[in-house]
Structure formats: structure tokens, C-alpha cells
Design a protein around this motif. Structure first.
Motif, PDB file in Angstrom:
ATOM      1  N   GLY A  86       3.721   8.905   0.956  1.00  0.00           N
ATOM      2  CA  GLY A  86       3.851   8.477  -0.446  1.00  0.00           C
ATOM      3  C   GLY A  86       4.834   7.338  -0.644  1.00  0.00           C
ATOM      4  O   GLY A  86       5.011   6.866  -1.772  1.00  0.00           O
ATOM      5  N   SER A  87       5.472   6.875   0.415  1.00  0.00           N
ATOM      6  CA  SER A  87       6.432   5.775   0.274  1.00  0.00           C
ATOM      7  C   SER A  87       5.700   4.431   0.400  1.00  0.00           C
ATOM      8  O   SER A  87       4.635   4.360   1.009  1.00  0.00           O
ATOM      9  CB  SER A  87       7.553   5.900   1.320  1.00  0.00           C
ATOM     10  N   PRO A  88       6.288   3.362  -0.183  1.00  0.00           N
ATOM     11  CA  PRO A  88       5.596   2.075  -0.176  1.00  0.00           C
ATOM     12  C   PRO A  88       5.645   1.385   1.187  1.00  0.00           C
ATOM     13  O   PRO A  88       6.602   1.566   1.941  1.00  0.00           O
ATOM     14  CB  PRO A  88       6.382   1.257  -1.215  1.00  0.00           C
ATOM     15  N   ARG A 122      -6.862   6.333   2.990  1.00  0.00           N
ATOM     16  CA  ARG A 122      -6.302   7.527   2.325  1.00  0.00           C
ATOM     17  C   ARG A 122      -6.136   7.306   0.839  1.00  0.00           C
ATOM     18  O   ARG A 122      -6.413   8.175   0.026  1.00  0.00           O
ATOM     19  CB  ARG A 122      -4.906   7.834   2.878  1.00  0.00           C
ATOM     20  N   ASP A 123      -5.613   6.119   0.492  1.00  0.00           N
ATOM     21  CA  ASP A 123      -5.317   5.811  -0.909  1.00  0.00           C
ATOM     22  C   ASP A 123      -5.616   4.322  -1.126  1.00  0.00           C
ATOM     23  O   ASP A 123      -4.905   3.470  -0.605  1.00  0.00           O
ATOM     24  CB  ASP A 123      -3.838   6.109  -1.211  1.00  0.00           C
ATOM     25  N   SER A 176       0.869  -1.178   0.000  1.00  0.00           N
ATOM     26  CA  SER A 176       0.000   0.000   0.000  1.00  0.00           C
ATOM     27  C   SER A 176       0.905   1.226   0.000  1.00  0.00           C
ATOM     28  O   SER A 176       2.132   1.104  -0.076  1.00  0.00           O
ATOM     29  CB  SER A 176      -0.911  -0.020   1.240  1.00  0.00           C
ATOM     30  N   ILE A 177       0.271   2.398   0.070  1.00  0.00           N
ATOM     31  CA  ILE A 177       1.038   3.644  -0.003  1.00  0.00           C
ATOM     32  C   ILE A 177       0.933   4.358   1.340  1.00  0.00           C
ATOM     33  O   ILE A 177      -0.175   4.629   1.813  1.00  0.00           O
ATOM     34  CB  ILE A 177       0.502   4.509  -1.163  1.00  0.00           C
TER      35      ILE A 177
END
Ligand SMILES: Cc1cc2nc3c(=O)[nH]c(=O)nc-3n(C[C@H](O)[C@H](O)[C@H](O)COP(=O)(O)O)c2cc1C
Length: 191
Positions: free
Chosen positions: A40-42, A74-75, A35-36
Motif C-alpha cells: 500500500g505504500s507509494p 494488483r492495483d 503506482s501502489i
């Protein structure tokens, strides 16, 4: 092909064959979910596959208090990596978390909750995951049948839109991909 396999995307049949080679090994149900993170990092971790919902959606169980749950809110974009060692096959499944309405969510969560062994349910009775160790907390070893599903129990339904398969048992290796947007047409790739 069995009647249940009729109409399945081609990659589902290949995944089924690769999983069959694993036999009853629990490792055949382990996959990695990426996921992110908020920056923004994996982020990646292992989960247990809990079953298919439809042709291209699968279900996982997690703790609603976990970091991954917040990240997916969130994403919703995800990638799964599913390694089937006996078949020497790596499946990469890309898609997003599907939003269930409250009624369906409760119904599916109850279905999964009732199927779990008491020892497997225990995790959802532990203090919040990822926080500093709470040695004085309550750490049950089992949650017996008949116990109400806790709020921490969470279902993740992931809808898959892109799939890539790499098979090492061929020389050269064989790599191909499929996308839902063109009806899962197979495209061969250089390995
Ligand atoms: C073999 C194995 C299976 C796991 N299965 C699950 C699972 O089904 N669901 C889950 O939430 N975490 C599972 N975990 C724990 C996760 O890998 C991870 O440590 C935990 O969910 C916290 O992740 P997060 O902080 O990124 O949310 C499993 C770990 C291992 C090693």
C-alpha cells in the motif's frame, strides 16, 4: 488551433504548448509514474512518454518482468507527474492502467517495437530488472531490426481521468484542475 487539436480536452492543449517550449530536449518526454506497492505504500520512477492513444490515454513502454508491472496488475491506479521546466509547469495526471485485449496489445506492442532503435531495444534482452546483479548474464548492447519482439516487452496504456496544472511563471502562481466526469470543466484553485 490545428485540425488535429479540435476536440482535445483543454489540458491537452496546455500540455502541448508547454512541451513545445522544451524543443527537442529528451527531458520533455520524461515523466514520473507513481503506482501502489503490494504493502500500500507509494512507488515512483521515471519513464519515457511514447505518445497519445486518444484524447485522454497515453502509452508507455516497460519491462513486463518489472515491479511496476506487477503493482499495476494488483492495483491499476496511477499518477503521473510531468514537469516541463522551460514552461515552469507541473502537470499531474491521475487515472488507471487500461486493460487491452490480446490482439490489440500485440498490435500496439509490435508498432512500438518496430519504431525503436536497436540500442534502445537492448534493454528488453537483459536479465530480469530489479533482481540481484547477474554479472554472468547476457547483456546485449543492441537488438537488431527483424528480431522477434521478446515476451519482456510490455506496453502500458494509461487512461487519464483527472488533471492538475501548476504554473510558476505567474505571480501568484496559477493552479487549476479538470476531471473527465464533468467533461473537463476547468476549476481554478489556490496555488
Ligand atoms: C531518464 C529515464 C528514462 C526511463 N525510461 C523508462 C521507460 O520508458 N520505461 C521503463 O520501464 N523504465 C524507464 N526508466 C527506468 C525506470 O525509472 C525504473 O528504474 C525501472 O523501470 C524499474 O522500475 P520498477 O522497479 O519500479 O518497475 C527510465 C529511467 C530514466 C532515468
Amino acid at each position: 488551433m490545428s485540425p488535429a487539436d479540435q476536440g482535445l480536452p483543454p489540458w491537452r492543449l496546455l500540455l502541448k504548448q508547454a512541451r513545445l517550449k522544451e524543443g527537442h530536449s529528451p527531458m520533455g518526454r520524461w515523466l514520473q509514474l507513481a503506482s501502489i506497492g503490494p504493502d500500500g505504500s507509494p512507488r515512483v520512477r521515471t519513464l519515457v512518454f511514447r505518445g497519445w492513444w486518444n484524447h485522454n490515454s497515453l502509452e508507455l513502454l516497460t519491462d513486463g518482468r518489472s515491479a511496476k508491472q506487477q503493482q499495476l496488475q494488483r492495483d491499476p491506479r496511477v499518477e503521473l507527474c510531468w514537469l516541463l521546466p522551460k514552461a515552469q509547469s507541473q502537470f499531474r495526471l491521475r487515472g488507471h492502467r487500461h486493460n487491452l485485449d490480446q490482439g490489440e496489445r500485440m498490435q500496439r506492442q509490435t508498432h512500438h517495437w518496430l519504431r525503436l532503435q536497436p540500442e534502445a531495444r537492448a534493454l528488453w534482452g537483459w536479465p530480469p530488472p530489479g533482481q540481484e546483479l547477474d554479472s554472468a548474464g547476457d547483456w546485449p548492447t543492441a537488438i537488431p531490426d527483424g528480431t522477434t519482439m521478446p515476451d519482456s516487452f510490455a506496453l502500458l496504456r494509461l487512461e487519464i481521468t483527472h488533471v492538475e496544472l501548476l504554473e510558476l511563471r505567474h505571480s501568484p502562481h496559477r493552479r487549476r484542475c479538470w476531471g473527465s466526469e464533468d467533461g473537463w470543466q476547468e476549476v481554478a484553485l489556490n496555488p
